[in-house]
Design a protein around this motif. Structure first.
Motif, short mmCIF file in Angstrom:
data_model
loop_
_atom_site.label_atom_id
_atom_site.label_comp_id
_atom_site.label_asym_id
_atom_site.label_seq_id
_atom_site.Cartn_x
_atom_site.Cartn_y
_atom_site.Cartn_z
N GLY A 159 -34.00 -1.76 -2.19
CA GLY A 159 -33.64 -1.17 -1.11
C GLY A 159 -33.24 0.17 -1.13
O GLY A 159 -32.65 0.85 -0.28
N ARG A 160 -34.14 1.05 -2.07
CA ARG A 160 -33.79 2.47 -2.04
C ARG A 160 -35.09 3.24 -2.21
O ARG A 160 -35.71 3.94 -3.03
CB ARG A 160 -33.08 3.10 -3.36
N CYS A 161 -36.13 2.44 -1.22
CA CYS A 161 -37.62 3.18 -1.20
C CYS A 161 -37.93 4.07 -0.41
O CYS A 161 -37.36 4.24 0.90
CB CYS A 161 -38.56 1.81 -1.02
N PRO A 162 -38.29 5.35 -0.88
CA PRO A 162 -38.77 6.22 0.10
C PRO A 162 -39.95 6.09 1.05
O PRO A 162 -40.00 6.62 2.03
CB PRO A 162 -39.22 7.48 -0.86
N CYS A 163 -40.63 5.03 0.81
CA CYS A 163 -41.77 4.37 1.46
C CYS A 163 -41.15 3.79 2.83
O CYS A 163 -41.59 4.15 3.80
CB CYS A 163 -42.74 3.58 0.74
N LEU A 164 -40.20 3.42 2.66
CA LEU A 164 -39.76 2.58 4.10
C LEU A 164 -39.14 3.61 4.91
O LEU A 164 -39.26 3.44 6.04
CB LEU A 164 -38.45 1.66 3.08
N LYS A 165 -38.46 4.70 4.33
CA LYS A 165 -37.99 5.71 5.13
C LYS A 165 -39.15 6.47 5.83
O LYS A 165 -39.30 6.54 6.99
CB LYS A 165 -37.31 6.69 4.67
N GLU A 166 -40.28 6.63 5.14
CA GLU A 166 -41.63 7.19 5.87
C GLU A 166 -42.07 6.44 6.91
O GLU A 166 -42.70 6.50 7.76
CB GLU A 166 -42.41 7.46 4.45
N LEU A 167 -42.13 5.11 6.63
CA LEU A 167 -42.72 3.97 7.42
C LEU A 167 -41.97 3.95 8.79
O LEU A 167 -42.50 3.83 9.84
CB LEU A 167 -42.69 2.59 6.69
N GLU A 168 -40.67 4.06 8.43
CA GLU A 168 -39.76 4.05 9.91
C GLU A 168 -39.84 5.39 10.81
O GLU A 168 -40.17 5.13 12.01
CB GLU A 168 -38.16 3.99 9.34
N THR A 169 -40.24 6.44 9.93
CA THR A 169 -40.60 7.64 10.69
C THR A 169 -41.95 7.41 11.41
O THR A 169 -41.98 7.83 12.72
CB THR A 169 -40.39 8.93 9.62
N GLN A 170 -42.89 7.10 10.98
CA GLN A 170 -44.19 6.98 11.20
C GLN A 170 -44.22 5.97 12.58
O GLN A 170 -44.94 5.93 13.56
CB GLN A 170 -45.18 6.36 10.24
N ILE A 171 -43.54 4.72 12.28
CA ILE A 171 -43.38 3.81 13.40
C ILE A 171 -42.73 4.63 14.78
O ILE A 171 -43.06 4.08 15.69
CB ILE A 171 -42.53 2.69 12.99
N LYS A 172 -41.68 5.49 14.63
CA LYS A 172 -41.19 5.95 15.55
C LYS A 172 -42.42 6.80 16.22
O LYS A 172 -42.33 7.04 17.48
CB LYS A 172 -39.95 6.84 15.25
N GLU A 173 -42.89 7.75 15.56
CA GLU A 173 -44.00 8.31 16.22
C GLU A 173 -45.29 7.76 16.83
O GLU A 173 -45.77 8.05 17.91
CB GLU A 173 -44.66 9.36 15.19
N PHE A 174 -45.59 6.44 16.18
CA PHE A 174 -46.42 5.66 16.69
C PHE A 174 -45.81 5.10 18.16
O PHE A 174 -46.72 5.08 19.02
CB PHE A 174 -46.62 4.59 15.87
N ARG A 175 -44.80 4.94 18.20
CA ARG A 175 -44.27 4.24 19.45
C ARG A 175 -44.15 5.36 20.54
O ARG A 175 -44.19 5.11 21.64
CB ARG A 175 -42.59 4.02 19.22
N GLU A 176 -43.95 6.72 19.95
CA GLU A 176 -43.98 7.88 21.04
C GLU A 176 -45.42 7.98 21.75
O GLU A 176 -45.61 8.41 22.75
CB GLU A 176 -43.52 9.13 20.46
N VAL A 177 -46.26 7.47 20.92
CA VAL A 177 -47.69 7.75 21.54
C VAL A 177 -48.23 6.50 22.27
O VAL A 177 -49.01 6.87 23.28
CB VAL A 177 -48.87 7.87 20.08
N TYR A 178 -47.78 5.35 21.72
CA TYR A 178 -48.43 4.10 22.18
C TYR A 178 -47.55 3.26 23.07
O TYR A 178 -47.89 2.17 23.43
CB TYR A 178 -49.21 3.38 21.30
N GLY A 179 -45.96 3.65 23.07
CA GLY A 179 -44.98 3.06 23.61
C GLY A 179 -44.72 1.66 22.90
O GLY A 179 -44.70 1.68 21.63
N LYS A 180 -44.40 0.49 23.58
CA LYS A 180 -43.97 -0.80 22.99
C LYS A 180 -45.19 -1.71 22.75
O LYS A 180 -44.86 -2.66 22.23
CB LYS A 180 -42.75 -1.42 23.72
#
Length: 974
Positions: free
Chosen positions: A53-74
């Protein structure tokens, strides 16, 4: 619009983050929005850190998903891709290419032309001069076996496995697939996915027919890296799909041939004007009759359902739409019916089709490491000061040489690879990662805009980072004087041989002269450093020598500053007066301090970290010739005011002194480097992502080998055993004891009343930990191990209580005193020192005590070292562990264990240092079957970690012990 998320892959409602193939523990971080049998999204990573539960990849994935939602919505990826023209085209042609992409054979010809075969049938030609080619091979699982490439196909397949419907899972168990699954695994679907990801809505479709075979092809053209429109792919399509394909392309705005009704040919005559084709071909077909299109063998290869290509005319002819008329046509315009044709015997896509079998890129490799670096100084930039050195930098890759400026331009444009004639250079490989930091310099980024510009201006720190980017050699070419100067700099040698300053009134040992030479090199090049020599090797003497040297040989006029713990300011003052009398040292301390008056009285200011923190504005307004931070680990926390005050100082050079090696917290190294050499190790986020916060991983991996190379020019550490032949032996001995019955009852009672609830929180993953309460309980348990009178707050009644450790201590003390030795005892508890004082008073043994409240430190130390009647030195670990010499003693007793071995070693080295004539015996007391025994095991394991990085305890125990270690510490005895 091109998809910007190049390090993500998608499938249906799933999103996967590609792990860096250079990581020692790569994994796949995935987010699954809609999973069969689950009511909520799932997010996890397959790496070992993700499982904890201490993976930097998961944090990066969460950030990227937020950016993805900003571009494509839901919308999910399946909805986005499903609405694209690429997906619609793939579904239209699905029957043509149902073969799975995994079953294809890929070959490569010249200029990177890829040819895909289903058995012996060539189905696709792909030519893209950008790194998209590599991503295409990665997505169809045909990339060469190279550790630097990303396993995109495996990640997409992993997402597809997780996102199977219950029906699909059932069929898969029976060895079957749904039509949807077959389509998703086909070449056509994966090609459409790739092209949508890479080209979005850009580019143009077209239609071609091979005049040799009659096979129809879908074509796609898009801008190449130079901005020119270039053909990217030719995809063979089913003959039966030609009519539907032309209809689809017409809907996309593509000019497609309109089938000429067959009766129009028969209506031509001698006076008919023919536009768009040769009259001979029209007359010949008219003479044969249009029935030949459907009956003659010569047209067999050119029939597509009801459509036929007349190869001589290049015209697509369809069925008659009416009975032929008897009036001759005035005009026959064939232009709308002309098809784009080609001869397959000629090179296609402007590239040769010579096959390279098996590995599609066996002759065109991926470079992750260079063979050498070559530097050429610019003649017109000759300057004795290497700062701002203008050089041409060339990297050697096999038979290729590539300019650094070209690699930077490629990196700046976002390309992950740079193409050469013999292969692709992986710009994200460890050896080339430092390029990203160079691009953050505005002036360098501006210079790269100039076409053909090859020379780049690199600072001294950037040159050394270049030197550390790989273990491979650096060649220096060019004018002899300039190249010799640059080579000397890269070898970390001063511009001129070391001449000892005349104002230094002490003799330096050989290793100290080398240290001074290194310090001189740093100063003359505008750099900074961490002097981390072992305790007792004379860091203060080397720092004083530098202070005198910069005054005498560099003509530094600005005042110099020494910041140290309050308790050792007088130690610095005495040393400077004795060994560097020409420096006018002034103590700046106390409530009546006045910085202007202090500067008027002297040129070297001695102050404490507390005063620096309180007078930040005054100190930061001045220009300092040299700023020295003694025991620099005391301000390693970047969030403290003391750290920020030190960082705000304007000094020509900052030098940190510490004898405490880092044992586990790499982020502390980052903090110290940001203090002395801001920005050199990059951002804190990048540092954590690359190295983590500890060294539980393989310390010999490329990560840490690279970190050692990167920091080596700025860190100097020597150990006693390597440089001091005359230093006597040091013997360390861990002595164990048992709890007394009284201690056992107190220990178990503390666990039962205060530890049960804490243990429950510790065992609950995700539960916030009450570190203050945990620390309080651990502290109580340690005090119980020391002496019941300590935890009960009754030191005056210590004789009424039994302690197993106290009995052991009395034996060791008596044995040492009887053998004529002087004893130094350290404890972290003032109450325990009080008990020891009372005991020595009753024994009639003269002693001195040093704690944080002591004001006459120098007198106490002198008495212990020089008074033969003074036999015992009692000191708190914090107050007595730094800034003093206790060479009069030869026995050390650590009554209680600190949280880490570094603090204990630092205290021990008060005795084991230059001037010690006797062997030093060190006793460490540990109570068996308690947290002390477990602490000892933990800190001994951490002692084996890197010896060149500094670590100090932190009140937040998660920086010292893991959750699992805390659970182990709170176990009951027995």
């Amino acid at each position: 619009m091109k998809n910007p998320f190049s390090n993500l892959e998608f499938h249906r409602s799933g999103i996967g983050l590609l792990s860096d193939p250079h990581e020692p523990d790569p994994g796949s971080a995935v987010h699954l929005e809609k999973v069969a049998g689950s009511q909520r999204p799932l997010t996890f990573c397959s790496c070992s850190a993700g499982r904890r539960g201490r993976c930097p990849c998961l944090k990066e994935l969460e950030t990227q998903i937020k950016e993805f939602r900003e571009v494509y919505g839901k919308r999910t990826w399946g909805e986005i891709f499903g609405a694209s023209r690429w997906h619609q085209l793939a579904q239209l042609l699905a029957d043509s290419h149902s073969v799975p992409y995994a079953d294809l054979r890929v070959t490569q010809g010249e200029e990177g032309l890829l040819r895909l075969f289903a058995e012996e049938l060539e189905v696709l030609r792909y030519l893209d001069q950008s790194p998209s080619t590599i991503r295409f091979l990665e997505r169809i699982g045909k990339a060469p076996e190279n550790a630097s490439l990303l396993d995109r196909a495996a990640l997409i397949d992993r997402l597809s496995t997780f996102l199977r419907s219950p029906e699909e899972q059932h069929l898969n168990k029976a060895g079957m697939q749904t039509n949807r699954q077959s389509f998703e695994q086909s070449l056509l679907c994966r090609l459409a996915y790739h092209c949508f990801r890479e080209f979005g809505d850009e580019g143009e479709f077209g239609l071609q027919i091979d005049l040799r075979s009659g096979e129809p092809y879908l074509t796609f053209s898009a801008p190449d890296p130079a901005g020119e429109i270039a053909l990217v792919l030719q995809l063979q399509v089913s003959r039966e799909k030609l009519a539907e394909l032309t209809e689809f392309l017409a809907g996309e705005g593509v000019r497609v041939p309109k089938a000429l009704p067959a009766q129009k040919i028969e209506e031509t005559g001698p006076s008919t004007e023919i536009v768009g084709a040769d009259r001979y071909g029209v007359d010949l077909l008219a003479a044969k009759g249009v029935e030949a299109l459907t009956e003659d063998e010569e047209y067999a290869a050119f029939r597509y359902g009801e459509l036929v290509l007349e190869p001589r005319l290049g015209t697509l002819i369809g069925p008659a739409t009416a009975e032929p008329g008897y009036d001759e046509l005035d005009l026959l315009d064939l232009t709308p019916s002309i098809v784009d044709t080609f001869e397959s015997e000629a090179p296609i896509l402007d590239g040769s089709a010579d096959l390279v079998l098996d590995n599609p890129m066996s002759d065109l490799g991926i470079y992750t490491e260079f063979d050498y670096i070559e530097l050429t100084p610019e003649d017109d930039e000759y300057d004795d000061d290497v700062a701002g050195e203008s050089v041409t930098v060339r990297y050697g890759f096999g038979d290729e040489e590539v300019e650094l400026s070209d690699l930077l331009r490629a990196k700046k444009s976002g390309q992950p690879y740079y193409q050469t004639d013999s292969g692709w250079i992986d710009l994200n490989s460890p050896a080339l990662r430092s390029l990203g930091r160079l691009l953050k310099r505005d002036e360098l980024a501006e210079a790269l805009k100039v076409p053909g510009g090859q020379a780049v201006r690199l600072s001294p720190a950037e040159l050394l980072r270049l030197r550390a980017s790989s273990a491979k050699p650096i060649r220096v070419e060019g004018p002899s004087d300039r190249s010799a100067f640059l080579q000397r700099f890269l070898d970390l040698r001063p511009a001129e041989p070391l001449v000892l300053p005349t104002g230094l009134k002490s003799n330096l040992r050989p290793y100290q002269k080398l240290g001074l030479e290194w310090l001189k090199f740093l100063f003359e090049n505008g750099l900074a450093g961490l002097l981390c020599d072992d305790m007792g090797l004379g860091k203060t003497h080397q720092a004083m020598a530098l202070m005198v040297l910069v005054r005498e040989q560099f003509g530094v006029k600005e005042p110099m500053l020494v910041v140290a713990p309050r308790t050792v300011i007088s130690h610095w003052r005495n040393k400077l007066r004795e060994h560097a009398p020409d420096l006018e040292a002034v103590q700046y301390h106390g409530p009546q301090r006045n910085l202007e008056r202090a500067l008027a009285d002297g040129d070297t200011i001695l102050t404490s970290y507390g005063v620096l923190r309180n007078d930040t504005k005054r100190f930061s307004e001045l220009k300092w010739g040299l700023a020295i931070f003694d025991e620099v680990q005391q301000i390693k926390n970047r969030n403290t005011q003391g750290y920020q005050a030190a960082a705000a100082l304007d000094a020509r050079m900052k030098l940190g002194l510490t004898g405490t090696p880092i044992e586990n917290a790499l982020t502390e190294l980052k903090s110290l480097f940001d203090l002395i050499l801001p920005g050199y190790l990059g951002s804190e986020e990048d540092f954590r992502d690359r190295y983590g916060s500890n060294l539980e991983a393989d310390a010999e991996s490329w990560h840490f080998s690279g970190l050692r190379r990167l920091t080596a020019p700025f860190v100097l550490r020597r150990i006693k055993t390597a440089v001091l032949d005359e230093l006597p032996e040091k013997i360390e001995d861990v002595r164990t004891c048992s709890l007394s019955p009284e201690q056992t009852d107190l220990y178990r009672q503390a666990i039962a009343t205060r530890g049960v609830a804490l243990m429950k929180k510790l065992k609950t993953e995700g539960e916030a930990l009450p570190y203050i309460h945990i620390f309080a309980l651990l502290n109580m348990l340690k005090q119980i191990c020391d002496h019941p009178a300590l935890v009960l707050g009754a030191p005056e009644a210590y004789e009424r209580h039994d302690s197993g450790k106290w009995d052991l201590y009395e034996e060791l003390l008596e044995e040492s005193l009887d053998s004529g030795q002087k004893v130094v005892v350290f404890s972290q508890y003032l109450g325990m020192i009080d008990i020891m004082e009372r005991h020595l008073g009753r024994l009639g043994v003269p002693s001195v005590t040093l704690t944080g409240a002591s004001r006459n430190r120098g007198d106490l130390v002198d008495r212990f070292n020089n008074d033969p009647d003074c036999r015992v030195f009692l000191g708190s670990l914090k107050a007595g562990g730094t800034g003093i010499d206790l060479v009069g003693g030869s026995v050390v007793i650590h009554y209680d264990r600190w949280w880490n071995a570094a603090r204990e070693d630092q205290a021990t080295d008060r005795l084991y240092r230059i001037g010690q004539k006797r062997a030093v015996q060190v006793f460490k007391l540990v109570t068996e079957d308690t947290l002390e025994e477990r602490i000892a095991a933990i800190i001994d394991s951490k002692r084996r970690l890197m010896s060149s990085i500094v670590q100090e305890d932190d009140p937040k125990l998660n920086k010292i012990f893991s959750r699992e270690e805390l659970i182990d510490l709170l176990k009951e005895p027995g």
